[in-house]
Design a protein around this motif. Structure first.
Motif, PDB file in Angstrom:
ATOM      1  N   UNK A   1      37.806 -24.401  -4.481  1.00  0.00           N
ATOM      2  CA  UNK A   1      37.515 -23.297  -5.401  1.00  0.00           C
ATOM      3  C   UNK A   1      36.371 -23.728  -6.310  1.00  0.00           C
ATOM      4  N   UNK A   2      35.473 -22.820  -6.556  1.00  0.00           N
ATOM      5  CA  UNK A   2      34.418 -23.031  -7.536  1.00  0.00           C
ATOM      6  C   UNK A   2      34.924 -22.417  -8.834  1.00  0.00           C
ATOM      7  N   UNK A   3      35.020 -23.241  -9.866  1.00  0.00           N
ATOM      8  CA  UNK A   3      35.488 -22.789 -11.175  1.00  0.00           C
ATOM      9  C   UNK A   3      34.293 -22.681 -12.103  1.00  0.00           C
ATOM     10  N   UNK A   4      34.080 -21.499 -12.646  1.00  0.00           N
ATOM     11  CA  UNK A   4      32.967 -21.266 -13.562  1.00  0.00           C
ATOM     12  C   UNK A   4      33.493 -21.046 -14.975  1.00  0.00           C
ATOM     13  N   UNK A   5      32.779 -21.564 -15.960  1.00  0.00           N
ATOM     14  CA  UNK A   5      33.141 -21.241 -17.346  1.00  0.00           C
ATOM     15  C   UNK A   5      32.936 -19.750 -17.598  1.00  0.00           C
ATOM     16  N   UNK A   6      33.827 -19.161 -18.340  1.00  0.00           N
ATOM     17  CA  UNK A   6      33.713 -17.730 -18.645  1.00  0.00           C
ATOM     18  C   UNK A   6      32.405 -17.425 -19.369  1.00  0.00           C
ATOM     19  N   UNK A   7      31.980 -18.330 -20.240  1.00  0.00           N
ATOM     20  CA  UNK A   7      30.744 -18.111 -20.989  1.00  0.00           C
ATOM     21  C   UNK A   7      29.530 -18.036 -20.064  1.00  0.00           C
ATOM     22  N   UNK A   8      29.569 -18.782 -18.976  1.00  0.00           N
ATOM     23  CA  UNK A   8      28.457 -18.766 -18.027  1.00  0.00           C
ATOM     24  C   UNK A   8      28.342 -17.412 -17.344  1.00  0.00           C
ATOM     25  N   UNK A   9      29.460 -16.798 -17.038  1.00  0.00           N
ATOM     26  CA  UNK A   9      29.419 -15.497 -16.375  1.00  0.00           C
ATOM     27  C   UNK A   9      28.940 -14.399 -17.318  1.00  0.00           C
ATOM     28  N   UNK A  10      29.163 -14.583 -18.618  1.00  0.00           N
ATOM     29  CA  UNK A  10      28.722 -13.583 -19.599  1.00  0.00           C
ATOM     30  C   UNK A  10      27.265 -13.760 -19.991  1.00  0.00           C
ATOM     31  N   UNK A  11      26.840 -15.013 -20.177  1.00  0.00           N
ATOM     32  CA  UNK A  11      25.560 -15.296 -20.802  1.00  0.00           C
ATOM     33  C   UNK A  11      24.404 -15.550 -19.836  1.00  0.00           C
ATOM     34  N   UNK A  12      24.683 -15.753 -18.556  1.00  0.00           N
ATOM     35  CA  UNK A  12      23.618 -16.080 -17.607  1.00  0.00           C
ATOM     36  C   UNK A  12      23.075 -14.835 -16.933  1.00  0.00           C
ATOM     37  N   UNK A  13      21.792 -14.895 -16.606  1.00  0.00           N
ATOM     38  CA  UNK A  13      21.218 -13.815 -15.818  1.00  0.00           C
ATOM     39  C   UNK A  13      21.583 -14.039 -14.343  1.00  0.00           C
ATOM     40  N   UNK A  14      21.331 -13.062 -13.529  1.00  0.00           N
ATOM     41  CA  UNK A  14      21.720 -13.103 -12.109  1.00  0.00           C
ATOM     42  C   UNK A  14      21.102 -14.292 -11.380  1.00  0.00           C
ATOM     43  N   UNK A  15      19.812 -14.538 -11.588  1.00  0.00           N
ATOM     44  CA  UNK A  15      19.137 -15.645 -10.898  1.00  0.00           C
ATOM     45  C   UNK A  15      19.700 -17.000 -11.324  1.00  0.00           C
ATOM     46  N   UNK A  16      19.991 -17.139 -12.605  1.00  0.00           N
ATOM     47  CA  UNK A  16      20.579 -18.386 -13.077  1.00  0.00           C
ATOM     48  C   UNK A  16      21.957 -18.613 -12.483  1.00  0.00           C
ATOM     49  N   UNK A  17      22.729 -17.555 -12.398  1.00  0.00           N
ATOM     50  CA  UNK A  17      24.069 -17.643 -11.831  1.00  0.00           C
ATOM     51  C   UNK A  17      24.014 -17.964 -10.339  1.00  0.00           C
ATOM     52  N   UNK A  18      23.064 -17.382  -9.646  1.00  0.00           N
ATOM     53  CA  UNK A  18      22.892 -17.684  -8.220  1.00  0.00           C
ATOM     54  C   UNK A  18      22.568 -19.158  -8.038  1.00  0.00           C
ATOM     55  N   UNK A  19      21.704 -19.705  -8.877  1.00  0.00           N
ATOM     56  CA  UNK A  19      21.363 -21.120  -8.792  1.00  0.00           C
ATOM     57  C   UNK A  19      22.565 -22.022  -9.012  1.00  0.00           C
ATOM     58  N   UNK A  20      23.383 -21.679  -9.989  1.00  0.00           N
ATOM     59  CA  UNK A  20      24.596 -22.470 -10.272  1.00  0.00           C
ATOM     60  C   UNK A  20      25.558 -22.386  -9.087  1.00  0.00           C
ATOM     61  N   UNK A  21      25.761 -21.193  -8.557  1.00  0.00           N
ATOM     62  CA  UNK A  21      26.679 -21.028  -7.431  1.00  0.00           C
ATOM     63  C   UNK A  21      26.183 -21.774  -6.201  1.00  0.00           C
ATOM     64  N   UNK A  22      24.891 -21.706  -5.921  1.00  0.00           N
ATOM     65  CA  UNK A  22      24.329 -22.454  -4.779  1.00  0.00           C
ATOM     66  C   UNK A  22      24.519 -23.957  -4.954  1.00  0.00           C
ATOM     67  N   UNK A  23      24.342 -24.435  -6.166  1.00  0.00           N
ATOM     68  CA  UNK A  23      24.528 -25.855  -6.442  1.00  0.00           C
ATOM     69  C   UNK A  23      25.971 -26.275  -6.162  1.00  0.00           C
TER      70      UNK A  23
END
Length: 116
Positions: A58-80
């Protein structure tokens, strides 16, 4: 063993992501060609993204990251994080921990483990 327990608790306490975020995540999983089927969970108590689990990661993301990040930033984190799953970093980390536990008396192993 303590680290395993902590990761298990984080995975159990995570909540499901929104449908749109989950759809994005699943498309990234398919595009990466990952054979295991990871899930995406949100945890308010996390400071950084984490991958937890061996057979069912499972990939666990901080809730703050899902609220505060733009789509491209979130895609980069998920790919990583998906790259960790694809490379099998969880299994190599487990192997490392076993070697350290068995050879705890060897200072070279301790040094190498810290470097890794």
């Amino acid at each position: 063993m303590l680290q395993y327990r902590q990761l298990h608790l984080m995975k159990r306490n995570g909540t499901a992501s929104s449908d749109s975020l989950n759809d994005l995540f699943q498309s990234l999983v398919v595009n990466a060609g990952i054979a295991r089927h990871p899930t995406l969970l949100i945890d308010a108590g996390l400071a950084i993204p984490v991958v937890a689990g061996f057979r069912q990661p499972a990939v666990l993301l901080p809730e703050s990251l899902t609220r505060d990040s733009d789509r491209n930033g979130l895609i980069g984190v998920l790919r990583h994080e998906l790259a960790h799953i694809q490379r099998g970093d969880d299994w190599s980390n487990l192997f490392q921990q076993i070697v350290v536990a068995v050879l705890f008396f060897n200072p070279a192993i301790q040094w190498l483990s810290r470097r890794l």
